[in-house]
Design a protein around this motif. Structure first.
Motif, short mmCIF file in Angstrom:
data_model
loop_
_atom_site.label_atom_id
_atom_site.label_comp_id
_atom_site.label_asym_id
_atom_site.label_seq_id
_atom_site.Cartn_x
_atom_site.Cartn_y
_atom_site.Cartn_z
N GLY A 33 0.80 -1.22 0.00
CA GLY A 33 0.00 0.00 0.00
C GLY A 33 0.83 1.26 0.00
O GLY A 33 2.04 1.25 0.21
N LEU A 34 0.20 2.38 -0.22
CA LEU A 34 0.87 3.66 -0.25
C LEU A 34 1.11 4.17 1.17
O LEU A 34 0.41 3.82 2.10
CB LEU A 34 0.03 4.68 -1.03
CG LEU A 34 -0.24 4.31 -2.49
CD1 LEU A 34 -1.19 5.33 -3.09
CD2 LEU A 34 1.06 4.25 -3.28
N GLY A 82 9.45 4.07 3.01
CA GLY A 82 8.19 3.75 3.66
C GLY A 82 8.26 2.56 4.59
O GLY A 82 9.30 1.93 4.76
N ALA A 83 7.11 2.24 5.18
CA ALA A 83 7.02 1.24 6.23
C ALA A 83 6.56 -0.12 5.73
O ALA A 83 6.11 -0.96 6.51
CB ALA A 83 6.09 1.72 7.34
N VAL A 84 6.64 -0.35 4.42
CA VAL A 84 6.36 -1.66 3.85
C VAL A 84 7.57 -2.07 3.01
O VAL A 84 8.43 -1.25 2.69
CB VAL A 84 5.08 -1.65 2.99
CG1 VAL A 84 3.86 -1.39 3.85
CG2 VAL A 84 5.18 -0.61 1.88
N TRP A 85 7.61 -3.35 2.65
CA TRP A 85 8.77 -3.84 1.91
C TRP A 85 8.83 -3.23 0.51
O TRP A 85 7.83 -3.09 -0.18
CB TRP A 85 8.69 -5.37 1.80
CG TRP A 85 9.97 -5.97 1.32
CD1 TRP A 85 11.02 -6.39 2.06
CD2 TRP A 85 10.33 -6.19 -0.05
NE1 TRP A 85 12.01 -6.87 1.26
CE2 TRP A 85 11.62 -6.76 -0.05
CE3 TRP A 85 9.68 -5.97 -1.27
CZ2 TRP A 85 12.27 -7.11 -1.22
CZ3 TRP A 85 10.35 -6.32 -2.44
CH2 TRP A 85 11.62 -6.89 -2.41
N ALA A 339 -0.60 -4.36 7.56
CA ALA A 339 0.20 -3.40 6.80
C ALA A 339 -0.30 -1.98 7.00
O ALA A 339 0.50 -1.03 7.12
CB ALA A 339 0.17 -3.77 5.32
N GLN A 340 -1.62 -1.80 7.06
CA GLN A 340 -2.16 -0.45 7.26
C GLN A 340 -1.75 0.11 8.62
O GLN A 340 -1.55 1.32 8.76
CB GLN A 340 -3.68 -0.48 7.11
CG GLN A 340 -4.16 -0.75 5.69
CD GLN A 340 -3.63 0.29 4.70
OE1 GLN A 340 -3.60 1.49 4.98
NE2 GLN A 340 -3.20 -0.18 3.53
N ASP A 341 -1.62 -0.75 9.62
CA ASP A 341 -1.15 -0.30 10.93
C ASP A 341 0.30 0.16 10.85
O ASP A 341 0.68 1.16 11.47
CB ASP A 341 -1.29 -1.41 11.96
CG ASP A 341 -2.73 -1.76 12.27
OD1 ASP A 341 -3.57 -0.84 12.31
OD2 ASP A 341 -3.03 -2.95 12.46
N ASP A 342 1.11 -0.58 10.09
CA ASP A 342 2.51 -0.19 9.93
C ASP A 342 2.61 1.17 9.24
O ASP A 342 3.44 2.00 9.60
CB ASP A 342 3.26 -1.24 9.11
CG ASP A 342 3.33 -2.59 9.80
OD1 ASP A 342 3.13 -2.63 11.03
OD2 ASP A 342 3.57 -3.60 9.11
#
Length: 575
Positions: A33-34, A82-85, A339-342
């Motif tokens: 996600g963005l 960002g906070a995702v891979w 993922a949205q929490d991250d």
């Protein structure tokens, strides 16, 4: 070796930090996600105080940890955007004590034709008289074709080794050949020099459902030849992040890679299984003449085998610390929220506390313990002793910051007669913990700690033991770290009942436990580090000053807290 020295001297180009290319390390991780801006309160709510993590964004595998010229180096996979891979680079931090860290500029990032689409995990090898060389996996195209590459310091006299260069000469050093699957060919190990004068390294791989560690040999560290057979393989699925090292038959001192192949040592082969997301290892024998590793028959060589940690702990990497003669282990603990929490909190992923690792006196398994430098963060101390716990009792440990603490406790019991019968069909410790959690009354146990607990126990994460009676007058010890009651939040959280069996002698009728509690992580070491479990949790009530710590017993056999020492932990200076 002279060739390497020439490369280090004459390559003068320092690369710009351009990280516009996205990498994809394995189909098991998806860009989720963005990014969005989050409030400071959400960002800080579950951040750790003394576990390694950058100020923001995604991290995963610790790559190429090493000690060189008085400085510890930790490289790690990091997304600066960002906070995702995604957008992965090799971030770089340095330390003099393994606890407090200074962040530097990224060391390695996609910039060459052989790593244009990604710079994935690898290792460091310190070559005597030359210095450190990093081996890593590069992604050359959009089909995830993986090759093995090397990088060297631009200025070896710089104590922080801030800048690394990737020469075109002999890069990449290994490509998929013969029957190797080029999309499952990654994570080169620390190399070792055999008595025949040849360097050796391993690379993780997979051939259909068989996982393996490919073996390569080299005379000069630049020209590598694939051996006829892998050093070892098993029907487990893909082997990621292999690690191979010698261990002493007695004592806690570590061995460097010059001891590989010697007679009076054992060897450890660890692999991170892509299918299960756990790290497994075996103890065995390595024949340098045959270039073959053979596991001992004391544990399973597969999914039911020994694990470094029976919780959230993956893609680990060890290194030999020559300053203290110990082997140190790093492991990645991913988030267990959505993922949205991250994205909201702006960060994801931590590193477990670095652990000293050695061979148990029984020769059948490893033992781990937090590095002693962690004790420098201990603050206010409280004690408890000779505290008797009847069935249903829970007693609060007051006077410390229960959300950021270090707890060591020794439990004792008078008799094992009330131990429950152990069923031979109970093979899976995690499933057994799910059936017999802390709320299920037992005979000898469950007893242990209620960590990150709210005042009225609406939320808590129990870390506990339960003892069973097995045939032939033997006993089975189960250790659990059960996140099922850790949070009132119902959606988007993975709350497993992590567990492992403990191979321990109960002749003295005692069991010890140490738990490192740090806001969203509980890292526990049972029986002196024989069985270890790391849990990630996200309480809504038991946060900061509203977190509590209890000792408890829910078994019919009375339990005594022989000694308990608990410390409030100061925050480390990290990045």
């Amino acid at each position: 070796m002279g060739l390497l020295r020439c490369i280090a001297v004459f390559i003068l180009v320092c690369f710009l930090y351009v990280i516009h290319h996205n990498g994809v390390e394995g189909s098991h991780i998806v860009y989720r996600g963005l990014q969005s801006v989050s409030t400071d309160g959400v960002k800080r709510l579950h951040r750790t105080g003394y576990h390694f993590q950058p100020p923001k964004n995604w991290i995963n595998v610790a790559t190429a940890p090493m000690y060189h010229n008085g400085v510890y180096h930790l490289f790690y996979q990091y997304n600066p955007k960002g906070a995702v891979w995604g957008n992965i680079v090799w971030a770089h931090s340095v330390s003099t004590d393994l606890i407090n860290w200074k962040a530097l500029e990224p060391a390695i990032y996609p910039s060459k034709s052989f790593d244009k689409y990604g710079c994935w995990s690898g290792s460091a090898t310190v070559i005597p008289g030359i210095g450190p060389i990093i081996l890593y996996t590069g992604i050359v195209d959009t089909q995830n074709t993986q090759v093995q590459c090397y990088a060297i310091p631009a200025n070896e006299s710089d104590p922080y080794l801030r800048t690394w260069i990737k020469p075109y000469f002999k890069n990449p050093i290994a490509v998929a050949e013969r029957t190797i699957n080029g999309s499952a060919f990654r994570d080169p190990t620390t190399a070792w020099l055999g008595k025949d004068g040849l360097w050796r390294m391993l690379v993780g791989g997979r051939n259909f459902h068989i996982g393996m560690a490919h073996l390569y040999k080299s005379k000069d560290f630049l020209n590598w030849v694939l051996a006829e057979n892998p050093i070892h393989s098993a029907k487990t699925g893909m082997w990621e992040c292999p690690d191979f090292y010698p261990v002493s038959l007695c004592g806690k001192k570590g061995l460097d890679m010059t001891s590989v192949g010697e007679r009076n040592v054992k060897h450890v082969l660890k692999n991170s299984l892509d299918l299960t997301r756990y790290d497994y290892y075996t103890i065995g024998t390595y024949s340098s003449a045959q270039d073959k590793y053979v596991p001992d028959n004391t544990s399973e060589d597969g999914w039911g085998g020994l694990r470094y940690d029976y919780g959230n702990f993956y893609a680990s990497k060890s290194f030999f610390d020559p300053s203290t003669k110990r082997r140190v282990l790093w492991g990645w603990a991913n988030e267990s929220d959505a993922a949205q929490d991250d994205i909201k909190k702006g960060w994801a992923g931590i590193q477990a506390i670095p652990r000293m690792v050695w061979l148990d006196s029984n020769g059948k398994q490893l033992v781990q313990w937090p590095v002693e430098e962690l004790n420098s963060l201990r603050g206010k101390k409280v004690k408890m002793g000779n505290q008797k716990l009847q069935k249903g009792d829970y007693v609060e440990v007051k006077g410390i910051t229960a959300a950021q603490a270090d707890v060591e406790v020794s439990f004792s019991f008078s008799s094992l007669k009330k131990a429950e019968e152990f069923s031979p069909c109970w093979k899976n410790a995690q499933e057994l913990c799910g059936k017999k959690g802390s709320k299920v009354q037992g005979g000898v146990g469950p007893f242990g700690l209620l960590t990150l607990a709210s005042e009225k126990l609406e939320e808590f994460t129990p870390v506990f033991f339960r003892i069973f009676k097995a045939p032939h007058n033997k006993h089975v010890v189960l250790m659990c770290s059960d996140a099922s009651s850790s949070s009132l939040k119902k959606e988007g959280l993975y709350k497993p009942s992590f567990a492992g069996f403990v191979d321990v002698d109960l002749a003295d009728k005692k069991l010890s436990l140490r738990s490192l509690i740090d806001h969203s992580v509980i890292e526990s070491f049972g029986a002196g580090g024989k069985t270890n479990i790391l849990s990630r949790v996200y309480p809504t009530l038991a946060i900061k000053n509203n977190a509590h710590l209890f000792v408890f017993n829910n078994g019919t056999e009375p339990i005594k807290v022989e000694t308990l020492n608990a410390w409030s932990m100061r925050s480390a200076a990290i990045n």
